[in-house]
Every structure is written in C-alpha cells, then in structure tokens.
Design a protein around this motif. Structure first.
Motif, mmCIF file in Angstrom:
data_model
loop_
_atom_site.group_PDB
_atom_site.id
_atom_site.type_symbol
_atom_site.label_atom_id
_atom_site.label_comp_id
_atom_site.label_asym_id
_atom_site.label_seq_id
_atom_site.Cartn_x
_atom_site.Cartn_y
_atom_site.Cartn_z
ATOM 1 N N ARG A 160 0.839 -1.200 0.000
ATOM 2 C CA ARG A 160 0.000 0.000 0.000
ATOM 3 C C ARG A 160 0.879 1.258 0.000
ATOM 4 O O ARG A 160 0.599 2.234 -0.711
ATOM 5 C CB ARG A 160 -0.928 -0.022 1.207
ATOM 6 N N ALA A 163 1.204 4.139 -2.960
ATOM 7 C CA ALA A 163 1.027 5.565 -2.675
ATOM 8 C C ALA A 163 2.244 6.365 -3.115
ATOM 9 O O ALA A 163 2.123 7.479 -3.652
ATOM 10 C CB ALA A 163 0.765 5.756 -1.180
ATOM 11 N N GLU A 180 2.499 7.230 -6.833
ATOM 12 C CA GLU A 180 1.632 8.278 -7.365
ATOM 13 C C GLU A 180 2.382 9.600 -7.540
ATOM 14 O O GLU A 180 2.005 10.441 -8.351
ATOM 15 C CB GLU A 180 0.443 8.493 -6.410
ATOM 16 N N LEU A 237 -6.048 -4.680 -0.638
ATOM 17 C CA LEU A 237 -5.481 -3.628 -1.484
ATOM 18 C C LEU A 237 -6.440 -3.191 -2.588
ATOM 19 O O LEU A 237 -6.038 -2.443 -3.485
ATOM 20 C CB LEU A 237 -4.176 -4.124 -2.132
ATOM 21 N N ASP A 271 -6.709 0.542 -3.358
ATOM 22 C CA ASP A 271 -5.411 1.073 -3.787
ATOM 23 C C ASP A 271 -5.102 0.667 -5.223
ATOM 24 O O ASP A 271 -4.623 1.474 -6.025
ATOM 25 C CB ASP A 271 -4.314 0.583 -2.846
ATOM 26 N N GLN A 276 -7.089 2.456 -8.055
ATOM 27 C CA GLN A 276 -6.653 3.784 -8.489
ATOM 28 C C GLN A 276 -5.740 3.726 -9.712
ATOM 29 O O GLN A 276 -5.563 4.720 -10.407
ATOM 30 C CB GLN A 276 -5.935 4.493 -7.343
#
Length: 735
Positions: free
Chosen positions: A21, A25, A28, A57, A60, A63
């Motif tokens: 995770r 992040a 990104e 997940l 996540d 996305q």
C-alpha cells in the motif's frame, strides 16, 4: 523475453499488505513512466499467484486502472478478476473505468474491459455490462467480437433472463454468419455452452448453417475446429443424402495432427452414420477411421488410455473399424498397467475365427507376467475367448490346463472360475478335466473361485464318485464362508441329494446344510433359499429335481455387451470424460444436459428402435419469447413467429399451451428466408434452489463410473441379440 521472465522471478516473495500500500502511494508522486507502479503490481500479482490474500489492497489497486499503459491495465484487470466478486461493496469504484475502457481506441483494451466485466457476476457489473456488450458484439474489430461472443455465455450464466431479454442469444446466432472464422468458432462455443445447460435454450442447426460452419473449419484454430465439429451434433439430417454429404466433408478432418480434433471428427461421423443408408459409404468411413485411431496409440500413455477407452466403445458399435488391427493392441513391456488392461479388453473384443490363435498366444504370454492384476485378467480373457469363439475352445482348454499345472495360486483360481463358464457354454464336452480341478481344491481361497468349484461339484455330482466327501469337507466352514460361497454350497448339496438320494451320507449332509441355512445365518437371501429348497424336497422331491436340475440356457460373452441405445448415446460423448468413464455426463456432472439421437425421416430403423428419450426438467408454466433479427425458416402452425415484441410470461398469466422442448429451434434457417426476422422461443429456467424437492441425486450413478458396466460374468444368450458371438457380428451393426 526469456531474460525478462528470469528477472520477474524475484517478485515471487511473500510481501506485506502495508508495504504494498505504501509503495502504491509512493508511486503516485514521481513516476512519469509508471515503472514503480508496474513493479509494485507485479509483486501483488505474484503474491496472488502464490495464494496470498491481496484483497485488502482493492481500493489502492483500483486507483491504477486509469493508467494508459497496457501492461499495467492487464495486471489491474487480473486483480479485478481475482477479487471483484468478493468485493461487491467496492466494485462501484472501477465501473466508470470499465465503461470508459469499453470505448477505448485500442481493441485490446476494449476486449480486456468487456472480458473482465463478464467474469464478475455481480448485479451492478452485469447491469453495466449489457449495453457495452451489445456494442462490442457489433464492433468493427474481430478480436473484440470474438471476445464478446464468449462474454455472452458468462452473462447467461450470471443472469439468464437478462441475456434472453436483451437479445444476446440472437446476436450470437448472427455472429455465426460472421466473415471471421475465429468469431464464428467463439459464437458456436458460447451457444454450445448455453445449450448444454439443463435450463438453457435448445441449440439446433439446419443444413445451411451447418455447411457454413464447415466452410469456416479450415481457417479456425484447433480449439475452434473442435467447437464447430461438436456443434454439428446439433444438426439432424432430414434425408440420407444430407447426412452422406456432411460426412464426406467431415472425413477430411481425420487427417488432422491434433488428437482432440480427430476424436471429435470421429464422433461426428459415428453420429451421421445413423442417418445414412449407403452401406458402401458407411464401410468406407469405417475404414478411414481406423488409421487415425491407431495413430493415437503412438502418443504418450495418457493419450493412449483416452484413445483406448474410446476405441472400446467404437468397436462395439462399429466392429469393422479395427477388425484387422488386433496386433496393434498387443501390450508392450513398458506400457503402464492401466494401458495394458485396456488393450487386453480390446484384444478380446476384436478376436474372431481368423485371428484367435494370435490372440491366444499373446494371452498365454501375458499369463506368465509378474503383475498380479494383469495375469488375472489375462487368464480370465482366455476363458472368455473360449466362450466367444467356438473354434478356439479346445486350444483355450489346453492353455488353461497348462496354467493350472503351474500351481500358482491366483492363476489356478482364475482358471477354475472361467472353466465353470466354459462348462456351461459347452455342456458335455470338457467334463474330463474335472479330476484335474479337484486336485487343486486346496489352492482355492478366494470366494469366487471356491463358489465356482462348488458349483462344478454340485452340477456334476453324478459323475464325481467322491462328490459327497468333497462337499462334506467344504461344509465344515459353512458358517464362516462368504455369502457367495454359502449360496453355492446350499445349491450344490441339494443337487447332490437329488443325484444320490439313497445315500445316508448325502441325507445327513443336506439336512445339516439346510438346518444351518435356515436357523444359523442372518442373510435373508440365504435363509429364504434354504426354506424354499427344504419345502420343495419335503413336498415333492421329483418336482424339486426337475426344477433344480433343469436345463440351463447356453451362455456367451458376446462382443456387444452394452445396450444398443445406451451405446449410441455414449458415442455422442466420444472424446470427453464420459467416454473414459463409460457413463453419460449427466450421471456424474451436476446439471449437465444429456444427449441422444433425434428421430427424423433419415434415421435408420435399428437406431430408431433403440432411441433413449431424454427428459427435460420440469419447468414452470412461463414462456419467454424473444424477438431476433436473424433469418428464419417458415414452419406450419407457428403463429408466434410473426411476433416481434419481447413478452415475458408469468405464472399468473401463463399461456394455455406450453411449447415443448422439441418445438424450439434456435437456428432454423434457410437460404430463402435469410434476412427475415423471427421470434425465438425459449423455455423458462428453473432455479436449482427453488426446484422441485425429491429430485434424483445426479451423483447416484457414480459408483461404477470406472468401467463398471463391463461384467466378466457371462450372460444368458438372447434370441434377439445383435451379435451371435461367433464372429459373424461384423456386418450386423452397420445399421
């Protein structure tokens, strides 16, 4: 590519959800080329492959679905395939991206999106899928159309009523006329899957569409050819000429290198031969089928076994296919035992007057092997050969006597068992070997062998001087014997008493056995037989003698051991799991639809007389009529064919006349009516949960799935049997 695969091996290490995770992040922020995101997703997919739960997940990973890189999209969609159905509360996060990708410029992305949605059977996804699937079925790119065709079957499995009301079945039908062979094959595969459902539509072809499918065979992949050939079983020839023309076009596929294509082509030819009357063409097709079947035996043992189990069915229905190829089935030293046993059965079935010496020589050789099961089966096959081929009886008896002289326990026991059957097949011819059998009584310790020896002692008690002494010795352990031996001892002692009713020893023996059978044992069959014998002997001994010693019907182990109707039905499953089990799929696969020959003017009389009717499930009195844009053949009495409106019936407003299964013809087309619209009638489905209670268990018949249909015990001869057991049955089964 191999270097890249080697580098990807490092991703197959167990990771933690929190780490993944955090990495997603971080990707990104600064990841213009999406390399970091690609690396993280590879780790996640690798953990899914290893069986680790990555479902936390989901938001996540969702996305990343908007990433334009195809490789990342594929991994995200793979993740959605794995966890989409387990996250119905979060799936709405990705539905907008699904719909956007369905309209992407890249056909690979369009196909990927529609395929992923169809594999997630959740109502919200299914609802969103319907409109997009309708567009993809008419997409300009054939790759998208062929993917959408398979998706229709997935949609039908998730929501049959939505698929029917949306006209997707009719759109599949139209795809069968597509210019791309792969699209045609996928449409056929999807329709076949829907038609094989016990609650699905009835999928049939007519001559026009069948010919179009055969035209697409040459351009299809191997899997496509299998689906197209298998779909031809849904075509019912109306004339002999149609079946013969179709057979001549299919026979080319016997030269294919793929074993599955060959077996499917053979299945279609066996089906079409039921609708032919040209004997010369049938014999020509049988000769053509032999070499491809023999070629399958040069493959690995697994493929060999599949081929052998199918051959075992084929030669029962069409003995001329391999009548001159018995040597091909001689066992090799390195064959696995399951292949040897299958070959042994085929050798016996191909044995006849012209080749029994070669077969017998092989069986004698096998009887000296070290494998216990193989030796037992070989010895038993020698006895069955004597019963089947009368000319071989003398040679088989000599072989059995030589095997008995080896004093090998399990060989002697099998020889005694088959000798009993030979005595019944040829009464009065071989009683001279009884003393030899009596010398080896002490070697018999298996129930079947002891029961066979007891039967011989009782049947020929008048010719065996010390039969009373031998039976008296055997009765010492009467109460400890298996039921099979006890029944044989009971009948044998009664026969002995009838033959020698004046002997005090015999009287005491039969009284003792009858008393044990009626007072000391718990088996009801044995006790009832004991009472029956006792009362017959007490009331009228002479009548009892006429009953017990009545002439027995001659027996045979004919090559056509399976019922003709059941055999025709099984041959429709050639090349499938049912042909290995020798069981119809509906007996061991839940909700599987059965197959059977369909009556038509072209069906020959013998096949029509043995048709096994198929029972469709009891459906509620609701009919779903779906309009379709496809062509239609006009049929008399079909007033509903002009209705172009979608009407969903309900139990409260059910039609007064429910259309039967035989009236529904999904693909009834003709050249003269191509382009006209028609209505397709489909039967309403039955929810298994709400179905009628007390339905038969579909697994009830699985007990003898592995060859249990074949009993080694000979059966009484019947006057109306197809074969006569003397090798003259090769021409009797042509029709």
């Amino acid at each position: 590519m191999s270097t890249q695969q080697g580098q990807d091996a490092k991703f197959f290490t167990r990771g933690k959800i929190e780490e993944f995770r955090a990495e997603l992040a971080a990707a990104e922020a600064k990841d213009k080329k999406f390399q970091k995101r690609k690396t993280v997703l590879k780790k996640i997919v690798a953990n899914i492959t290893m069986g680790n739960d990555m479902s936390p997940l989901f938001p996540d990973v969702a996305q990343s679905i908007g990433c334009p890189l195809l490789e990342i999209k594929k991994m995200v969609y793979l993740y959605m395939l794995s966890y989409g159905r387990s996250k119905p509360d979060q799936i709405h996060l990705v539905i907008p991206s699904f719909l956007q990708d369905c309209n992407d410029r890249n056909p690979l992305i369009r196909a990927l999106a529609i395929r992923t949605m169809s594999y997630i059977p959740i109502p919200t996804v299914t609802e969103a899928l319907s409109d997009q699937l309708r567009h993809c079925l008419k997409d300009r790119d054939p790759y998208v159309r062929k993917t959408a065709a398979i998706c229709v079957a997935k949609l039908y499995a998730a929501d049959p009523r939505r698929a029917e009301r949306g006209g997707f079945v009719e759109m599949l039908r139209d795809l069968m006329l597509d210019t791309n062979a792969t699209v045609v094959a996928n449409a056929v595969a999807s329709l076949s899957e829907i038609g094989d459902r016990h609650d699905g539509v009835i999928f049939r072809l007519n001559l026009t569409i069948a010919n179009k499918l055969l035209t697409a065979l040459g351009e299809s992949s191997e899997w496509g050819q299998i689906y197209i050939l298998d779909s031809l079983l849904r075509y019912v020839p109306e004339t002999h000429a149609d079946a013969e023309m179709m057979g001549e076009r299919v026979i080319v596929q016997l030269q294919h290198a793929n074993s599955a294509v060959v077996l499917t082509a053979i299945k279609v030819l066996l089906y079409l031969m039921n609708y032919m009357d040209n004997r010369r063409l049938i014999e020509h097709i049988c000769r053509k089928m032999g070499p491809p079947l023999v070629a399958l035996l040069s493959s690995g043992p697994e493929v060999q076994y599949v081929a052998l189990r199918n051959i075992l069915l084929i030669i029962q229905r069409r003995p001329t296919v391999l009548k001159n190829d018995v040597k091909v089935f001689f066992c090799k030293y390195n064959d696995p035992i399951y292949v040897k046993l299958a070959k042994l059965e085929i050798m016996y079935r191909l044995a006849r007057d012209e080749n029994f010496r070669e077969v017998l020589a092989e069986l004698e050789e096998y009887s000296t092997e070290v494998d216990l099961d193989f030796v037992r089966k070989s010895v038993r096959s020698i006895g069955r050969l004597a019963i089947k081929v009368e000319a071989a009886a003398d040679s088989c008896i000599k072989s059995l006597l030589s095997l008995i002289d080896t004093k090998v326990t399990y060989v002697v026991q099998e020889a005694v068992i088959v000798t009993r059957d030979i005595f019944r097949r040829y009464p009065g011819r071989y009683e001279g070997i009884i003393p030899t059998l009596c010398e080896h009584m002490d070697a018999l310790d298996e129930p079947e062998a002891r029961a066979a020896m007891v039967w011989i002692l009782g049947q020929f008690a008048d010719k065996i001087e010390n039969a009373d002494e031998l039976l008296d010795d055997l009765t010492y352990t009467f109460l400890d014997e298996p039921t099979e031996v006890q029944l044989a001892l009971l009948t044998a002692t009664v026969k002995l008493f009838i033959y020698k009713s004046q002997s005090n020893t015999t009287k005491a023996l039969v009284h003792k056995v009858l008393k044990w059978a009626t007072e000391e044992v718990d088996n009801p069959d044995l006790r009832d037989r004991g009472f029956m014998y006792w009362r017959m002997l007490a009331i009228n001994p002479s009548v009892a003698g006429e009953i017990v010693l009545s002439e027995k019907p001659a027996i045979t182990t004919d090559s056509d051991r399976m019922d003709r109707g059941a055999l025709d039905q099984l041959l429709l499953h050639t090349g499938t799991l049912g042909s290995i089990y020798h069981k119809n799929p509906e007996t061991f696969i839940r909700n599987a639809a059965g197959r059977a020959l369909t009556d038509s003017p072209a069906l020959n009389a013998n096949s029509r007389a043995t048709i096994v009717p198929l029972a469709r499930p009891h459906l509620p009195p609701a009919a779903v009529k779906v309009s379709g844009p496809g062509p239609n053949e006009p049929s008399s009495g079909s007033t509903q064919a002009q209705n172009n409106e979608v009407t969903v019936g309900s139990p409260a407003a059910a039609p007064t006349e429910q259309p039967s299964a035989g009236d529904v013809d999904l693909l009834d087309m003709d050249d003269s009516t191509v382009g006209k619209s028609h209505a397709v009638q489909e039967e309403a489905t039955v929810d298994p949960v709400d179905g009628p209670t007390g339905a038969p268990d579909p697994y009830a018949g699985l007990g003898g799935a592995f060859g249990g249909y074949l009993a080694d015990q000979p059966q009484p001869m019947a006057g109306n049997r197809v074969g006569n057991g003397n090798g003259n049955d090769l021409g009797d089964l042509v029709f």
